[in-house]
Design a protein around this motif. Structure first.
Motif, mmCIF file in Angstrom:
data_model
loop_
_atom_site.group_PDB
_atom_site.id
_atom_site.type_symbol
_atom_site.label_atom_id
_atom_site.label_comp_id
_atom_site.label_asym_id
_atom_site.label_seq_id
_atom_site.Cartn_x
_atom_site.Cartn_y
_atom_site.Cartn_z
ATOM 1 N N ILE A 197 28.100 41.398 -11.206
ATOM 2 C CA ILE A 197 27.189 42.136 -10.937
ATOM 3 C C ILE A 197 28.045 43.453 -11.152
ATOM 4 O O ILE A 197 27.259 44.671 -11.817
ATOM 5 C CB ILE A 197 27.048 42.225 -9.393
ATOM 6 N N ASP A 198 28.919 44.053 -10.364
ATOM 7 C CA ASP A 198 29.707 44.749 -11.227
ATOM 8 C C ASP A 198 31.294 44.567 -10.820
ATOM 9 O O ASP A 198 31.647 43.766 -10.058
ATOM 10 C CB ASP A 198 28.968 45.728 -10.376
ATOM 11 N N LEU A 199 31.503 46.002 -10.782
ATOM 12 C CA LEU A 199 33.323 45.799 -10.003
ATOM 13 C C LEU A 199 33.620 46.958 -9.518
ATOM 14 O O LEU A 199 33.097 48.774 -10.229
ATOM 15 C CB LEU A 199 34.233 46.268 -12.362
ATOM 16 N N THR A 200 34.645 46.744 -9.412
ATOM 17 C CA THR A 200 35.315 48.405 -8.118
ATOM 18 C C THR A 200 36.396 48.359 -8.605
ATOM 19 O O THR A 200 36.908 47.817 -8.372
ATOM 20 C CB THR A 200 34.968 48.165 -6.606
ATOM 21 N N LEU A 201 36.868 49.331 -8.852
ATOM 22 C CA LEU A 201 38.459 50.190 -9.382
ATOM 23 C C LEU A 201 38.960 50.801 -7.988
ATOM 24 O O LEU A 201 37.843 51.569 -7.659
ATOM 25 C CB LEU A 201 38.044 50.730 -10.814
ATOM 26 N N PHE A 236 29.928 39.241 -8.296
ATOM 27 C CA PHE A 236 29.163 37.894 -9.264
ATOM 28 C C PHE A 236 28.237 37.474 -8.476
ATOM 29 O O PHE A 236 28.818 36.985 -7.326
ATOM 30 C CB PHE A 236 30.019 37.511 -9.931
ATOM 31 N N LYS A 237 27.375 36.700 -8.981
ATOM 32 C CA LYS A 237 26.823 35.914 -8.550
ATOM 33 C C LYS A 237 26.776 34.384 -9.297
ATOM 34 O O LYS A 237 26.303 34.811 -10.577
ATOM 35 C CB LYS A 237 25.017 36.102 -8.473
ATOM 36 N N VAL A 238 26.329 34.149 -8.388
ATOM 37 C CA VAL A 238 26.022 32.005 -9.170
ATOM 38 C C VAL A 238 24.459 31.187 -8.530
ATOM 39 O O VAL A 238 24.826 31.422 -8.129
ATOM 40 C CB VAL A 238 27.422 30.547 -8.546
ATOM 41 N N LYS A 239 23.942 30.830 -10.071
ATOM 42 C CA LYS A 239 22.772 30.498 -9.874
ATOM 43 C C LYS A 239 22.710 28.721 -10.174
ATOM 44 O O LYS A 239 23.051 29.039 -11.240
ATOM 45 C CB LYS A 239 20.839 31.971 -10.696
ATOM 46 N N ASN A 240 21.473 28.720 -9.921
ATOM 47 C CA ASN A 240 21.013 27.498 -10.280
ATOM 48 C C ASN A 240 22.066 26.218 -10.197
ATOM 49 O O ASN A 240 20.835 24.926 -10.354
ATOM 50 C CB ASN A 240 20.337 27.645 -12.038
ATOM 51 N N ARG A 241 22.980 26.113 -10.424
ATOM 52 C CA ARG A 241 24.270 24.724 -10.098
ATOM 53 C C ARG A 241 25.679 25.269 -10.270
ATOM 54 O O ARG A 241 26.337 27.155 -10.485
ATOM 55 C CB ARG A 241 23.773 24.345 -11.828
ATOM 56 N N VAL A 300 41.832 35.437 -14.689
ATOM 57 C CA VAL A 300 41.673 35.447 -13.018
ATOM 58 C C VAL A 300 41.102 34.503 -12.860
ATOM 59 O O VAL A 300 39.761 34.381 -13.130
ATOM 60 C CB VAL A 300 41.267 37.132 -12.396
ATOM 61 N N ASP A 301 41.922 33.209 -11.586
ATOM 62 C CA ASP A 301 40.825 31.978 -11.561
ATOM 63 C C ASP A 301 40.111 33.180 -10.434
ATOM 64 O O ASP A 301 40.301 33.691 -9.329
ATOM 65 C CB ASP A 301 41.188 31.399 -10.624
ATOM 66 N N LEU A 302 38.393 32.205 -10.676
ATOM 67 C CA LEU A 302 37.353 32.355 -9.889
ATOM 68 C C LEU A 302 36.653 31.919 -8.783
ATOM 69 O O LEU A 302 35.935 31.469 -7.709
ATOM 70 C CB LEU A 302 35.936 32.983 -10.627
ATOM 71 N N GLY A 303 37.777 30.784 -8.538
ATOM 72 C CA GLY A 303 37.255 29.169 -8.072
ATOM 73 C C GLY A 303 36.443 28.478 -8.896
ATOM 74 O O GLY A 303 35.286 28.670 -10.145
ATOM 75 N N THR A 304 35.806 27.240 -7.671
ATOM 76 C CA THR A 304 34.207 27.099 -7.815
ATOM 77 C C THR A 304 33.163 27.351 -6.507
ATOM 78 O O THR A 304 33.394 27.782 -5.753
ATOM 79 C CB THR A 304 34.734 25.313 -7.800
ATOM 80 N N ARG A 305 32.284 27.569 -7.992
ATOM 81 C CA ARG A 305 30.921 28.804 -6.498
ATOM 82 C C ARG A 305 29.923 27.379 -6.411
ATOM 83 O O ARG A 305 28.948 27.351 -7.808
ATOM 84 C CB ARG A 305 31.119 29.494 -6.828
ATOM 85 N N THR A 323 21.246 34.085 -2.843
ATOM 86 C CA THR A 323 21.326 35.262 -1.723
ATOM 87 C C THR A 323 22.546 35.824 -2.156
ATOM 88 O O THR A 323 23.489 36.961 -1.822
ATOM 89 C CB THR A 323 20.928 34.956 -0.171
ATOM 90 N N GLU A 324 23.562 35.041 -1.910
ATOM 91 C CA GLU A 324 25.168 35.112 -1.824
ATOM 92 C C GLU A 324 25.949 35.724 -2.825
ATOM 93 O O GLU A 324 25.600 35.238 -4.179
ATOM 94 C CB GLU A 324 25.234 33.918 -1.331
ATOM 95 N N ILE A 325 26.184 37.619 -2.388
ATOM 96 C CA ILE A 325 27.262 37.748 -3.712
ATOM 97 C C ILE A 325 28.557 37.217 -3.182
ATOM 98 O O ILE A 325 29.331 37.581 -2.399
ATOM 99 C CB ILE A 325 26.951 38.937 -3.527
#
Length: 134
Positions: free
Chosen positions: A12-16, A50-55, A78-83, A88-90
């Protein structure tokens, strides 16, 4: 040309966050290009939304390479994990604090590439511009 997208992952976006300055929001989703300007010799951190969709996406990672004249000058992962997928969740992920190089020799524009992957699957690769200023 718009930035690359993926049906299961949306950056979605980055915030600096630069010490002593207002946070700078950098849109990714729907943007034509990404341009980031950071003063030299300052500490900063970034937050990715970020968003995760479908799976479900396992072992999500963000990797960034920054080059000057074709030579890699900085790389980070950077590790973003398992999502889990959600309409709706961001998700938000803070990156570790970093510091821009200082001095007039380091000023200028750099070619950067962001890679988003889930395990061995490359989801998105986007090129962008980083400028180190006075």
């Amino acid at each position: 040309m718009p930035l690359q997208t993926h049906p299961d992952f949306v950056a979605i976006d980055l915030t600096l966050h630069v010490d002593g300055k207002e946070p700078q929001h950098i849109p990714i989703d729907g943007a034509e290009s990404i341009y980031v300007q950071i003063p030299g010799g300052v500490k900063y951190r970034m937050t990715l939304r970020f968003k995760v969709k479908n799976r479900e996406l396992s072992n999500l990672k963000y990797k960034q390479n920054v080059k000057k004249a074709g030579v890699t000058v900085r790389s980070r992962e950077v590790d973003l994990g398992t999502r889990e997928p959600s309409e709706t969740e961001i998700y938000e992920q803070d990156f570790p604090e970093d510091e821009t190089p200082g001095g007039w020799l380091m000023r200028g524009k750099y070619a950067a590439t962001s890679y988003y992957s889930a395990g061995d699957e490359m989801l998105i690769v986007n090129d962008w511009t980083l400028e180190i200023t006075a």
